[in-house]
Design an enzyme around this catalytic site. Sequence first.
Site, PDB file in Angstrom:
ATOM      1  N   GLU A  66       0.821  -1.204   0.000  1.00 52.11           N
ATOM      2  CA  GLU A  66       0.000   0.000   0.000  1.00 52.11           C
ATOM      3  C   GLU A  66       0.857   1.257   0.000  1.00 52.11           C
ATOM      4  O   GLU A  66       0.565   2.228  -0.670  1.00 52.11           O
ATOM      5  CB  GLU A  66      -0.911  -0.021   1.227  1.00 52.11           C
ATOM      6  CG  GLU A  66      -1.898   1.128   1.272  1.00 52.11           C
ATOM      7  CD  GLU A  66      -2.846   1.018   2.442  1.00 52.11           C
ATOM      8  OE1 GLU A  66      -3.185   2.063   3.016  1.00 52.11           O
ATOM      9  OE2 GLU A  66      -3.230  -0.107   2.794  1.00 52.11           O
ATOM     10  N   LYS A  67       1.962   1.228   0.769  1.00 51.03           N
ATOM     11  CA  LYS A  67       2.821   2.402   0.867  1.00 51.03           C
ATOM     12  C   LYS A  67       3.806   2.491  -0.295  1.00 51.03           C
ATOM     13  O   LYS A  67       4.317   3.556  -0.597  1.00 51.03           O
ATOM     14  CB  LYS A  67       3.587   2.389   2.193  1.00 51.03           C
ATOM     15  CG  LYS A  67       2.670   2.519   3.407  1.00 51.03           C
ATOM     16  CD  LYS A  67       3.489   2.559   4.686  1.00 51.03           C
ATOM     17  CE  LYS A  67       2.598   2.678   5.906  1.00 51.03           C
ATOM     18  NZ  LYS A  67       3.357   2.692   7.159  1.00 51.03           N
ATOM     19  N   PRO A  69       3.452   0.908  -3.841  1.00 50.94           N
ATOM     20  CA  PRO A  69       2.756   0.033  -4.799  1.00 50.94           C
ATOM     21  C   PRO A  69       3.713  -0.510  -5.856  1.00 50.94           C
ATOM     22  O   PRO A  69       4.556   0.204  -6.371  1.00 50.94           O
ATOM     23  CB  PRO A  69       1.717   0.970  -5.432  1.00 50.94           C
ATOM     24  CG  PRO A  69       1.586   2.119  -4.484  1.00 50.94           C
ATOM     25  CD  PRO A  69       2.917   2.265  -3.825  1.00 50.94           C
ATOM     26  N   ASP A 180      10.948  -5.054   4.890  1.00 54.51           N
ATOM     27  CA  ASP A 180       9.764  -5.920   4.940  1.00 54.51           C
ATOM     28  C   ASP A 180      10.119  -7.410   4.860  1.00 54.51           C
ATOM     29  O   ASP A 180       9.675  -8.122   3.946  1.00 54.51           O
ATOM     30  CB  ASP A 180       8.786  -5.571   3.811  1.00 54.51           C
ATOM     31  CG  ASP A 180       8.000  -4.302   4.116  1.00 54.51           C
ATOM     32  OD1 ASP A 180       8.150  -3.789   5.230  1.00 54.51           O
ATOM     33  OD2 ASP A 180       7.252  -3.849   3.247  1.00 54.51           O
TER      34      ASP A 180
END
Length: 488
Positions: A66-67, A69, A180
């Site tokens: 989301e942050k 894409p 991540d």
Amino acid sequence: MGSQGSKLVPCCLDSTNKTAVIEASDVGDEVNSTLDIPAFHEYTYEQLKNATSGFSVDNIVSENGEKAPNVVYKGKLENQMRIAVKRFNKMAWPYSREFVEEARLVGQLRSSKLANLLGCCCTNDERLLVAEYMPHSTLAKHLFHWDTQPMKWAMRLRVVLHLAEALEYCTSRGRALFHDLNAYRILFDGDSNPRLSCFGLMKNSKDGKSYSTNLAFTPPEYLRTGRITPESVIYSFGSLLLDLISGKHIPPSHALDLIHDRNLQMLTDSCLEGHISNDDVTELIRLASRCLQYEPQERPNARSLVAALALLQKETEVPSHLLLGIPHSNSSLPLSALGEACSRRDLTAIHEILEKIGYKDDEGVTNELSFQLWTDQMQQCLESKKQGDSTFRRKDYKSSIDLYTQFIDGGAMISPTVFVRRSLCHLMNDMPKEALDDAMQAQVVSPVWHIASYLQAAALFALGMENEAQTALKEGTALEAKRNNADG
């Protein structure tokens, strides 16, 4: 799949019988970085567009963030190398120079524990990364969403060791930060060995300097500062250890409560009951709890994790594909008539099959034509195609090449079948390079069309590229089987 509580007896976590983390600085476990992988390369946009069949939705393997894409496509270069292409939203990397510089730094890494970065593309608004393609999906798929069997304990231990080795290698090369780290960042190669995605080594933010995160369970210091550190990566590693123990994505806070209460039954995947020892579970939980310490300085480093995990390995002589339950790349589905003809280089048989199939597979190809094209250019193109088909039936392959070329160059319509037929004509005239180009163009037009892969195999055999031909043959067989299953 589930975790309903195994009958494992909890062991005392403060036992001193086995030291979980060896804080040694000289653990001799150097990851092989001298691999047969091409040097970092800057690709053109057209090369990557062709490799992914125009960034076809059929070639998407993941899309998330989301942050930040992005979409990841599978593709194939002209030299037949399989690749993964990550296409960023421009806002993630507004400055092209920083993007290329960062990609080059990551592209210097070469390890058998990484899905290595092969290159990048930075043209206008496009920001693309190119990496080795890993065909056997992600850890998340095999751990959380398995179809036939849960991941074996020996394979789970192998995954965390390979991951620790990858992090240790990157740290030793000055790339300690990984963005991540989660079960979707761990991939499985053609031999089903676990690899860490190189994409997480890239900075991923608007200014190209700081880090953002899409992790569900963020390290405590990130919540305070908005930045990750090498110790933050170790925290995420601890979260992954919990995933592998439990078979679920458990919040670290909840897992630590279970550990504190000595409730290992609720923390252990019930699918593993009878296949693991209390000592193994206790040791891995001890490692996880060390990695999840609130204070970053109290967490172990990657090298000490490698040393500890190396002691826990099981079934080290068993190939990964057997542990993971995936047929090895050497095994394949039975060949169809066309696959057999291509494997035998029987061009006459290929001609007969293509003639019999006709143009039925062109039905899904969209051709938008203006009124002018219908009245003038379209008529000329259709006439060239009609004459080409006539000479193709008569096996006048040289004339067919000329007529099909007129049709293709006319540009009024796009036909994957014409590309395939011209490919065979080139083979008949001992022009394998041109045949390969046409077969690849057919795949660009129709990405999941098995016949395009089969003709690539025939051309590659003619070029003496045996391994690449076998790969194309297997790809065609898999696509044909998938299509038959969908039709049946």
